[in-house]
Structure formats: C-alpha cells, structure tokens
Design a protein around this motif. Structure first.
Motif, PDB file in Angstrom:
ATOM      1  N   ARG A  58      56.093   7.434  14.038  1.00  0.00           N
ATOM      2  CA  ARG A  58      56.240   6.169  13.057  1.00  0.00           C
ATOM      3  C   ARG A  58      57.189   6.493  11.748  1.00  0.00           C
ATOM      4  O   ARG A  58      56.712   7.603  11.216  1.00  0.00           O
ATOM      5  CB  ARG A  58      54.992   5.556  12.892  1.00  0.00           C
ATOM      6  CG  ARG A  58      54.204   4.777  13.939  1.00  0.00           C
ATOM      7  CD  ARG A  58      53.070   4.364  13.731  1.00  0.00           C
ATOM      8  NE  ARG A  58      53.151   3.255  12.628  1.00  0.00           N
ATOM      9  CZ  ARG A  58      53.286   1.896  12.627  1.00  0.00           C
ATOM     10  NH1 ARG A  58      53.203   1.465  13.980  1.00  0.00           N
ATOM     11  NH2 ARG A  58      53.367   1.184  12.012  1.00  0.00           N
ATOM     12  N   GLY A  70      64.785   3.187  17.286  1.00  0.00           N
ATOM     13  CA  GLY A  70      65.091   2.230  16.724  1.00  0.00           C
ATOM     14  C   GLY A  70      66.434   1.730  16.849  1.00  0.00           C
ATOM     15  O   GLY A  70      66.958   2.000  17.589  1.00  0.00           O
ATOM     16  N   THR A  71      66.425   0.409  16.086  1.00  0.00           N
ATOM     17  CA  THR A  71      67.958  -0.210  16.292  1.00  0.00           C
ATOM     18  C   THR A  71      68.803  -0.249  14.931  1.00  0.00           C
ATOM     19  O   THR A  71      68.190  -0.194  14.029  1.00  0.00           O
ATOM     20  CB  THR A  71      67.417  -1.772  16.340  1.00  0.00           C
ATOM     21  OG1 THR A  71      66.826  -2.002  17.535  1.00  0.00           O
ATOM     22  CG2 THR A  71      68.789  -2.785  16.787  1.00  0.00           C
ATOM     23  N   SER A  83      70.416  -1.350  12.022  1.00  0.00           N
ATOM     24  CA  SER A  83      70.385  -2.805  11.486  1.00  0.00           C
ATOM     25  C   SER A  83      71.710  -2.852  10.460  1.00  0.00           C
ATOM     26  O   SER A  83      72.248  -4.024   9.909  1.00  0.00           O
ATOM     27  CB  SER A  83      69.237  -2.938  10.839  1.00  0.00           C
ATOM     28  OG  SER A  83      68.988  -2.043   9.655  1.00  0.00           O
ATOM     29  N   GLU A  99      66.238   0.966  12.190  1.00  0.00           N
ATOM     30  CA  GLU A  99      64.716   0.239  11.728  1.00  0.00           C
ATOM     31  C   GLU A  99      64.031  -0.126  12.939  1.00  0.00           C
ATOM     32  O   GLU A  99      64.373   0.044  14.079  1.00  0.00           O
ATOM     33  CB  GLU A  99      65.098  -1.142  11.022  1.00  0.00           C
ATOM     34  CG  GLU A  99      65.815  -1.191   9.817  1.00  0.00           C
ATOM     35  CD  GLU A  99      65.663  -2.378   9.163  1.00  0.00           C
ATOM     36  OE1 GLU A  99      64.344  -3.061   9.333  1.00  0.00           O
ATOM     37  OE2 GLU A  99      66.744  -2.866   8.831  1.00  0.00           O
ATOM     38  N   ASN A 100      62.681   0.071  13.121  1.00  0.00           N
ATOM     39  CA  ASN A 100      61.695  -0.367  13.838  1.00  0.00           C
ATOM     40  C   ASN A 100      60.645  -1.087  13.441  1.00  0.00           C
ATOM     41  O   ASN A 100      60.593  -1.397  12.085  1.00  0.00           O
ATOM     42  CB  ASN A 100      61.268   0.618  15.131  1.00  0.00           C
ATOM     43  CG  ASN A 100      60.807   1.697  14.301  1.00  0.00           C
ATOM     44  OD1 ASN A 100      59.849   1.532  13.415  1.00  0.00           O
ATOM     45  ND2 ASN A 100      60.737   3.124  14.816  1.00  0.00           N
ATOM     46  N   GLU A 101      59.494  -1.466  14.171  1.00  0.00           N
ATOM     47  CA  GLU A 101      58.374  -2.088  13.517  1.00  0.00           C
ATOM     48  C   GLU A 101      57.673  -1.325  12.239  1.00  0.00           C
ATOM     49  O   GLU A 101      57.164  -1.845  11.568  1.00  0.00           O
ATOM     50  CB  GLU A 101      57.621  -2.771  14.534  1.00  0.00           C
ATOM     51  CG  GLU A 101      56.571  -1.387  15.109  1.00  0.00           C
ATOM     52  CD  GLU A 101      57.180  -0.463  15.991  1.00  0.00           C
ATOM     53  OE1 GLU A 101      56.779   0.240  16.331  1.00  0.00           O
ATOM     54  OE2 GLU A 101      58.576  -1.055  16.257  1.00  0.00           O
ATOM     55  N   SER A 102      57.937   0.099  12.266  1.00  0.00           N
ATOM     56  CA  SER A 102      57.227   0.871  11.458  1.00  0.00           C
ATOM     57  C   SER A 102      57.906   1.182  10.110  1.00  0.00           C
ATOM     58  O   SER A 102      57.475   1.872   9.291  1.00  0.00           O
ATOM     59  CB  SER A 102      56.647   2.165  11.954  1.00  0.00           C
ATOM     60  OG  SER A 102      57.964   3.141  12.350  1.00  0.00           O
ATOM     61  N   ILE A 158      70.661   0.411  19.950  1.00  0.00           N
ATOM     62  CA  ILE A 158      69.323   0.916  20.033  1.00  0.00           C
ATOM     63  C   ILE A 158      69.410   2.407  20.230  1.00  0.00           C
ATOM     64  O   ILE A 158      70.037   3.019  21.234  1.00  0.00           O
ATOM     65  CB  ILE A 158      68.539   0.436  21.081  1.00  0.00           C
ATOM     66  CG1 ILE A 158      68.120  -1.044  21.067  1.00  0.00           C
ATOM     67  CG2 ILE A 158      67.071   1.284  21.163  1.00  0.00           C
ATOM     68  CD1 ILE A 158      67.120  -1.746  21.906  1.00  0.00           C
ATOM     69  N   ARG A 209      68.003   6.625  19.880  1.00  0.00           N
ATOM     70  CA  ARG A 209      66.746   7.656  19.432  1.00  0.00           C
ATOM     71  C   ARG A 209      67.625   8.713  18.702  1.00  0.00           C
ATOM     72  O   ARG A 209      68.396   9.479  19.059  1.00  0.00           O
ATOM     73  CB  ARG A 209      66.540   8.086  20.793  1.00  0.00           C
ATOM     74  CG  ARG A 209      65.208   9.072  20.676  1.00  0.00           C
ATOM     75  CD  ARG A 209      64.794  10.069  21.953  1.00  0.00           C
ATOM     76  NE  ARG A 209      64.498   8.686  23.025  1.00  0.00           N
ATOM     77  CZ  ARG A 209      63.570   8.026  22.980  1.00  0.00           C
ATOM     78  NH1 ARG A 209      62.544   8.007  21.914  1.00  0.00           N
ATOM     79  NH2 ARG A 209      63.265   6.856  23.915  1.00  0.00           N
ATOM     80  N   GLN A 227      64.434  -2.681  29.010  1.00  0.00           N
ATOM     81  CA  GLN A 227      64.130  -2.218  27.600  1.00  0.00           C
ATOM     82  C   GLN A 227      63.887  -0.731  27.683  1.00  0.00           C
ATOM     83  O   GLN A 227      63.545  -0.250  28.634  1.00  0.00           O
ATOM     84  CB  GLN A 227      63.032  -2.954  26.931  1.00  0.00           C
ATOM     85  CG  GLN A 227      63.263  -4.461  26.748  1.00  0.00           C
ATOM     86  CD  GLN A 227      64.370  -4.805  26.198  1.00  0.00           C
ATOM     87  OE1 GLN A 227      64.850  -4.308  25.020  1.00  0.00           O
ATOM     88  NE2 GLN A 227      65.135  -5.714  26.791  1.00  0.00           N
ATOM     89  N   ALA A 236      59.917   4.558  25.398  1.00  0.00           N
ATOM     90  CA  ALA A 236      59.494   5.273  24.286  1.00  0.00           C
ATOM     91  C   ALA A 236      59.223   6.712  24.289  1.00  0.00           C
ATOM     92  O   ALA A 236      59.061   7.569  23.605  1.00  0.00           O
ATOM     93  CB  ALA A 236      58.103   4.653  23.523  1.00  0.00           C
TER      94      ALA A 236
END
Length: 723
Positions: A51, A65-66, A68, A87-90, A112, A114, A149, A152
C-alpha cells in the motif's frame, strides 16, 4: 502442427522482417521451434506489492494504480522530464523519467500500471525515478466485467540471453506470442503415466520443497503448459514446475541413452569368462603384505562378479589418493592370469609405468607370473623382444604407456587396466580385440569425480569407489604460507631432513624462458633448483625432475629419490600421479594459484604414503597471501578428495571438469549439473526402470521419447536403432 510448420522461418511472422530476423538468428532463433525452446536463463521476480500509505523511504516495492496526472516538461533542447502521478485507494506516488519523452505517449491519464522500484521520500510525497512499468490496462472504462480488471498478483519476467540489437522486452513478447499461438501443436514425448510417476518421485525427493505440496499437481505439466509456465509465468510455482518438467525430460533422455549404451555393451560384445573360486581369491590376496580395507574387499567382489560374465567388464574405479587402487588392479590382473589369460596395465607416463612394473615385480618375485615392461625408452631390440614374448604368451602381465596401443599382439588377453588420465577411446579398444573377443576393462581415476559428472559423462560404465585408506598412513597438515613464512619454512624443512625424511618442492613451470615476458615472476623448477642448491638447502642432495628430461634421466632421478640418494626433489607436476616414496613427508608448492584443486590434492597425496605425518606448505606467486584465494582456503580445510571434488565443481562449474571425458555428451540446454542433482538421480532411476522393463523401449506410448533419445545421443554413444 506438421514439422514443416514448426520449421517455419521467423521472418514469415508478422512484424519480423529480414533485419530483425537476422538479429534473432544471432541468438539461434530462426524458426518457430527455436523460439519455443529458447529457455529463459533467469527470472525477475517483482518486489512485493504494498500500500502507498505504508511505504518506507528506501524500500523496494511494487504498486498497482491508475495514472491520474501526467506532464512532459522540456527544460532545454535534448533534455526532458516526464512526471506522472499514480494513485489507488491507499494514496498517490509520483514517478519520474529523465530524457525519455516517449513516456508521454505510453503513460496517459487513465492507464492502469504496475510500477516497481526503489522508493524515495521527497518532502511529503513518495517518488520513484525510472521505475519498471507494466501496463495492465489502457482503457479501464472499456468494460464493467470484473474478469477484465487487472489482478493484484505480481508479474514475473523471464530473462533471456541477449545480443546486440535485441532488447529484453522484444524477446519476452516474441516468446510469449509464439508460445500462445503454437505450443499446443507440439507433440508430447512423455505419456501421462510417465509424467505421473516422475512427479511422485520428484516430490518424494523434495525437489519442490519450496512450494506448498497441497498446491502441486499430480503429474508434471504437459509440454505446452510447461512452455507457457516458462515464457509467460504467473507465479513462482509456474516457474519451478515448467522448468523441472524440461530439466527432467532432458536428463531422462540422457540417462535412457546411457542405460541403452550400458545394455548394448552387455549384449553386443563378448569377453572371456574368468572364474574367481575361493582358492584363487585366497592365493591372490595372500600375495599382498597387508590386510585389505573393507572398501577394497567390496570392490574386489564387484570386479570378480563382472569378470566371470561372458561380456566385458566396463568399470571405473574412483579412489582418493592413497586409497589402494593399485592393489585392486593387481587383483584383477592376477585373476586373469589364474584363468590362463594375460593382463595389461596402461599408465599415463613412463615414470608411473616403471613404478607399476616395479611394484608388480616385487609382489610376484617368487612366483611363476612373468611381468614385462613396454615403454618408449626401450631399445629397438628390447621392444622387439617384449612384443614377441607377449604374442607368444610368455609374458603374463605387460605394463607400459600408450606404446602398448600400437603393434602389440597378445596371445590371450583377459583384462586391460587403464590408469589415471589415459585417453582410451573405442577405436583403441578395437585394436586390443582378438577374434571378436574383447578383454575386460578396469579404468582407474585418482581424481574423484563429482556425483553429477559421474552420472552423466561416465554414466555408461559401472562405478566403484574407494574411500578408506590403508591402516598406518600418517596425517597430512596443510599450511597456506605468506611470504613472511619462507625463512621459517625452510628451517622446518631442514629439521625434517635432519630426521632422515625427504622432501618435494613443486613449481608450475620448467624454466625462465618458456613463458612470455609478462610471466617472468612465475616460479620455475630450474630457478628454484639453483636457488635451493646454493642457498637454504645447500648441504643436502637436491635433485631436478621435469617433463622435458629424457625418459632415462627421469627414471634415474626417480630411482635415486626412491633409494634415498636424493634428499629434496625439485619438480613440476610430473610427480602428481602415483609416485610412491613413503619417506618423503614434506612438500613445498610454489605458484599454487596456478594449479587446480584436484591437481593440488594429487600433489599433496605424494606425502601421505607412509606412517610419518606429512606437511605441505602452499606459496603463491606475487605478494598476495594464499588466504585471499577461495580455492586455496578450500584446499587447506578439506582433505577428503570427494568433498574437494564437489567443492571444485561448485567453484569452477562443469566447463573444465567435463573436458576429462574424451568423447563428451551434447551440451545441456536447461538442466544445471550443479543444482539439479536430485532431478538427475530421479531421471537415472526412472530410466533404468524403463530399460529393465522394456529393453528396446518398444512401448508405443514411448515411441516419441525413444526417437528423441536416438536423435540426440545415437551417434555419440554408438546406439543403433535396434539398441
């Protein structure tokens, strides 16, 4: 797919023109088949995915992540900086690329990715400079299906050998695409029963000990699945399973060929059956002035069993220095004589041949067994007489050098013993065949062979090992000596000489002018002889021995040393094999960094022949300490020849060691003899079981495997299609 399509040139594939095809060809990639079996040399495992809000400065990490935000900034002509926010949710992390403007087209908003690399904290935000990037999805809004999608899980990158003009990503893309399109068309050479049995054996041998056994399949993967696991691996399990499948297949084919070769030697050739009754054995053993070791007893039993059969014994006897191989050889030769046959023993040098001749003559001095010597230094009349007596059967044992291979006739040759380092090929064996009958063969090696080499390069012979040494042998102490030791060491040598002992001094070359000017500091026997004779050892009798001396000179020097008339023998490695002077207990090795481990061990073995403790000091050329050389530290700490052989193998690899076989096997494409020993052992067991159950490999399900074996090894091992 028909074989012709598998042979389709790469240049016929889309996007591979003549220029790219030429570059791939320099790697051996010319056809579809070449690409499928272009195995990775390594794999790159991405760092663990973490994370963003748990990152630590200096950590190596992988993040999914993506993008942005992205911007390309030109500071001045020819210089640029591309920056993007992932960015990602973390959280979010910034990535930077200097002077790579193409990244602006590759890494657009919404992509997206890695990323993996080293993390640096810059102010309040984490950054990665020039991270590795894998594009997971260009248009994430294209589908709402969860299956589309990105996962991970980490991506594993196969790493291939490269050449000029070919990039790693090109090979990764090529192998993955070709495997996806064509791997299913390949023929499977290992049927499901064989793959299942092999998997069971491999698991029992803990070959997959790093993997969770509950996740392992019940059989080795099929050929197409295994190729996908290697060229487009998704997990560590894929890498191991795919690789082991092809390692096992490659080693199984080799071991099947060797098993077929061993069997052909027992069916196509004929030898005289030589019986070993209890009385014959007792009469021979009683000749030896000492008790046999348990190892010698065991090997003699095996040899007696071999020689009573109607096909030739083909046995390799390995023994550490001083383990008593010559006694075993003498038993085999006297067993032939006891059955009314002749025996011959071939040595690599005349010095050693003369020593064997003397040893056998002393052993049989009061018997009716007649021993002859045949070597290059004999006069024409002596040679003619020996040849005639051999042909007439008046000589029972004939000892000599390679001169034995030419113009020699035996009346009834029963066994041939070949000592260390002698190159003895099939054509030479034919020269000893009489009337379609072959003698039995015993080949001896004082240089222990690593297990994996023994099971491959010597896999077509039976093998015996002598580890125990005869009782009463003294301990040998080995010292890595700095330059500061020299005065003290020569004082120690003089003390031993005063006690009545003798000494060796070994140097790596003969004279001062036999090397280039750059090698003037290399120790030479001539310079050392002059220096010691007029210096540290001036009051003692110092002798000189090297390979350029005439045979008679070498014989005279060795005789004087053996009789104690010479106190110190300054020599090259001509004494490394078989020289037996029990009173010589001290050895000085100069320029030791120029010798191999096996050679050093052989030299050390010259001072462990008697009951007195031996002492070996190792010096190297130049100012460095021998303790800085890993090989020499291993030599100092390891006195078991078999352990030393394995250590040497790990240090040097198979390249040099494989050169000891006159006719080597084809180069392995994926198996590693250093790290795949357990797989090799399983392949050997499976191969022998298959040959025992089906000597001709006639089972239709094994037809393709049999064809592969004969195609790869048939000519080299002289296997006929009916083998």
């Amino acid at each position: 797919m028909p074989a012709s399509q598998l042979s389709q040139p790469l240049t016929e594939l889309p996007q591979i023109g003549a220029q790219r095809g030429s570059r791939f060809a320099s790697l051996g990639l010319r056809t579809i088949r070449d690409v499928l079996f272009f195995f990775p040399r390594d794999f790159e495992f991405p760092p663990p995915q973490v994370r963003i809000d748990e990152l630590v400065d200096g950590q190596t990490a992988s993040i999914l992540g993506t993008i942005s935000d992205a911007e390309l900034v030109s500071r001045r002509p020819g210089r640029s900086v591309f920056g993007a926010l992932v960015e990602n949710e973390s959280g979010a992390i910034r990535i930077l690329f200097f002077n790579q403007p193409f990244r602006a087209e590759q890494l657009k908003r919404g992509t997206i990715v890695r990323i993996s690399g080293s993390v640096k904290l810059n102010g309040l935000r984490f950054e990665m400079t020039h991270p590795k990037v894998q594009i997971e999805q260009d248009h994430p809004q294209a589908s709402d299906d969860a299956d589309d999608q990105p996962t991970a899980g980490s991506r594993i990158a196969p790493i291939y050998p490269l050449t000029e003009g070919v990039k790693q990503f090109e090979l990764q893309r090529l192998t993955a695409d070709v495997t996806r399109l064509y791997a299913k068309e390949l023929d499977e050479v290992m049927p499901v029963t064989l793959r299942t049995d092999a998997m069971t054996c491999l698991m029992q041998a803990e070959v997959f000990d790093e993997l969770d056994a509950s996740e392992l399949p019940s059989q080795l993967p099929t050929i197409d699945t295994a190729l996908s696991m290697l060229h487009d691996p998704q997990t560590n399990s894929h890498v191991q399973l795919g690789r082991i499948r092809f390692v096992f297949q490659e080693l199984l084919a080799m071991q099947l060929a060797l098993a077929m070769r061993r069997r052909s030697l027992t069916t196509a050739l004929r030898a005289p059956p030589l019986e070993c009754s209890a009385l014959i054995r007792q009469r021979i053993v009683r000749r030896f002035p000492f008790a046999l070791t348990s190892d010698q007893e065991r090997v003699i039993d095996a040899i007696a069993g071999d020689m009573r059969r109607q096909f030739p014994m083909n046995r390799l006897l390995q023994g550490d220095v001083g383990s008593g191989k010559t006694v075993v050889a003498a038993f085999a030769m006297l067993l032939a004589v006891a059955n009314g046959y002749q025996a011959t023993m071939m040595a690599p040098t005349e010095v050693l041949a003369r020593q064997h001749f003397q040893t056998l003559s002393d052993l049989l001095q009061d018997s009716r067994v007649r021993v002859g010597l045949l070597c290059g230094s004999l006069t024409t009349a002596e040679r003619r007489e020996t040849l005639q007596r051999s042909a007439d059967g008046e000589l029972d044992l004939i000892v000599g050098t390679q001169a034995l291979l030419f113009d020699v006739a035996f009346k009834r040759l029963g066994v041939c013993v070949i000592d260390e380092q002698h190159k003895f090929g099939v054509n030479q064996r034919i020269s000893l065949r009489q009337g379609g009958i072959d003698p039995h063969y015993l080949v001896m090696s004082a240089t222990p062979i690593p297990r994996s080499i023994a099971m491959t390069q010597f896999g077509d012979v039976d093998m015996s090992v002598l580890r125990d040494k005869p009782a009463g042998r003294g301990t040998v102490h080995t010292y890595l000596a700095d330059e500061a030791w020299r005065a003290r060491w020569w004082s120690f040598v003089r003390e031993r000489l005063e006690e009545g002992r003798q000494a060796f001094v070994v140097a790596p070359r003969v004279g001062d002018k036999d090397e280039s000017a750059d090698d003037e500091d290399i120790s030479s026997v001539k310079h050392t002889f002059e220096s010691l004779s007029n210096g540290e050892l001036a009051k003692y009798q110092v002798g000189l021995l090297h390979g350029r001396m005439h045979a008679d000179e070498k014989h005279n020097v060795m005789s004087q040393f053996a009789e104690g008339e010479i106190d110190v023998l300054v020599t090259t490695t001509v004494i490394e094999v078989g020289i037996d002077v029990p009173n010589a207990t001290v050895m000085t090795i100069l320029g030791a960094n120029r010798f191999g481990l096996a050679q050093l061990h052989q030299l050390r073995g010259r001072v462990s022949r008697g009951s007195h403790a031996g002492h070996v000091a190792v010096f190297i050329d130049g100012d460095a300490s021998p303790k800085q050389d890993e090989r020499l530290r291993t030599f100092e700490s390891t006195h078991d020849g078999f352990e030393l052989a394995e250590a040497d193998f790990k240090l040097r690899g198979p390249g040099e060691l494989l050169g000891q076989r006159q006719s080597g096997l084809p180069r392995l494409r994926i198996a590693d003899l250093q790290n795949d020993v357990r797989v090799l052992e399983i392949a050997r067991e499976v191969a022998q079981t298959l040959i025992d159950e089906d000597p001709e490999i006639s089972d239709p399900s094994l037809a393709l495997l049999r064809r592969q074996v004969l195609s790869r090894y048939g000519k080299r091992l002289e296997l006929s299609d009916g083998a």
